[in-house]
Design a protein around this motif. Structure first.
Motif, PDB file in Angstrom:
ATOM      1  N   GLU A   4       0.855  -1.188   0.000  1.00  0.00           N
ATOM      2  CA  GLU A   4       0.000   0.000   0.000  1.00  0.00           C
ATOM      3  C   GLU A   4       0.894   1.242   0.000  1.00  0.00           C
ATOM      4  N   ARG A   5       0.766   2.045  -1.045  1.00  0.00           N
ATOM      5  CA  ARG A   5       1.535   3.291  -1.117  1.00  0.00           C
ATOM      6  C   ARG A   5       0.782   4.366  -0.327  1.00  0.00           C
ATOM      7  N   ILE A   6       1.360   4.825   0.768  1.00  0.00           N
ATOM      8  CA  ILE A   6       0.698   5.802   1.629  1.00  0.00           C
ATOM      9  C   ILE A   6       0.824   7.207   1.047  1.00  0.00           C
ATOM     10  N   ASN A   7       2.032   7.612   0.702  1.00  0.00           N
ATOM     11  CA  ASN A   7       2.282   8.908   0.086  1.00  0.00           C
ATOM     12  C   ASN A   7       3.613   8.833  -0.656  1.00  0.00           C
ATOM     13  N   THR A  10       6.267   7.321   1.825  1.00  0.00           N
ATOM     14  CA  THR A  10       5.930   6.221   2.730  1.00  0.00           C
ATOM     15  C   THR A  10       5.206   5.095   1.998  1.00  0.00           C
ATOM     16  N   VAL A  11       5.608   3.875   2.312  1.00  0.00           N
ATOM     17  CA  VAL A  11       4.941   2.698   1.777  1.00  0.00           C
ATOM     18  C   VAL A  11       4.737   1.713   2.921  1.00  0.00           C
ATOM     19  N   LYS A  12       3.616   1.004   2.880  1.00  0.00           N
ATOM     20  CA  LYS A  12       3.326  -0.006   3.886  1.00  0.00           C
ATOM     21  C   LYS A  12       3.104  -1.337   3.182  1.00  0.00           C
ATOM     22  N   THR A  74       6.049  -0.559   7.842  1.00  0.00           N
ATOM     23  CA  THR A  74       5.904   0.775   7.260  1.00  0.00           C
ATOM     24  C   THR A  74       7.286   1.365   7.058  1.00  0.00           C
ATOM     25  N   THR A  76       9.446   4.682   5.638  1.00  0.00           N
ATOM     26  CA  THR A  76       9.377   6.094   5.266  1.00  0.00           C
ATOM     27  C   THR A  76      10.769   6.621   4.968  1.00  0.00           C
TER      28      THR A  76
END
Length: 222
Positions: A4-7, A10-12, A74, A76
């Motif tokens: 899941e690309r958060i921003n 950041t990726v989770k 997570t 970052t």
């Protein structure tokens, strides 16, 4: 592995223990063997880069949550201010996760993990082993024609998961910082850096050339 690309920074991702074991790692290894846990982490980061274009640039903040059936991680990219100093972690102090290794309750080694971006670690210790990757063997031919490595730099070539991996090991007693940087810079013009270790390549990959990679490529493919 679910990503899941958060921003932008950041990726989770979530990886199950079953998936971890399919990759050739045991639970004990990811908890207590730092080399193995780092190898697994960078292998996953390579996949994340391929699937979500999340490139590793500079130091990283890493938060790990151990769940019943797997790990939620997570990652970052740490922001750097104008003075070149790393800003504070985006995680709260009491939330900051440990890296995979030493994750027992008795461990006091809770920390973020900084990924090196050049031939020197934070302690200015010269790094002397590097791995590079190309998708096509022919990408190595122009590099072989250009690069001239001294005899104290060892090279080997592996095929693994439809890619070619060039392993380079320099004698850190005979090469200074500038020489290492120049060598890495030249090779990087034709290849991409990889975090896969030579141990994994030796175990799961196929060795194409055991030594003198550039000399052999020039001899047989020029």
């Amino acid at each position: 592995m679910d990503i899941e690309r958060i921003n932008e920074n950041t990726v989770k991702f979530y990886i199950s223990y079953i998936d971890i074991e399919k990759r050739g790692f045991s639970r004990d290894e990811i908890w207590f063997n730092r080399d193995k846990s780092e190898e697994l982490f960078w292998e996953m980061m390579d996949e994340i880069n391929d699937e979500s274009d999340f490139e590793v640039e500079g130091p990283l903040w890493i938060q790990v949550h151990a769940m019943e059936k797997g790990l939620e991680v997570t990652v970052t990219r740490a922001e750097i201010n104008r003075d070149g100093k790393k800003l504070e972690s985006p995680f709260e102090v009491d939330e900051k996760g440990q890296y995979f290794s030493n994750m027992s309750e008795s461990s006091s080694d809770e920390r973020s993990f900084d990924e090196f971006t050049g031939p020197f670690t934070d302690s200015n210790e010269l790094q002397n082993e590097f791995t590079f990757q190309v998708s096509d063997f022919e990408d190595l031919i122009p590099l072989a024609k250009r690069v001239k490595l001294p005899s104290y730099v060892a090279t080997s070539l592996f095929a693994y998961k439809e890619r070619y991996y060039l392993y380079v090991k320099a004698d850190d007693e005979l090469m200074d910082e500038e020489e290492v940087k120049n060598m890495i810079s030249m090779i990087s013009e034709y290849t991409a850096k990889s975090s896969i270790t030579v141990h994994r390549l030796e175990e799961y990959g196929k060795e194409i050339m055991a030594d003198e990679v550039f000399e052999q490529i020039q001899k047989y493919f020029s």
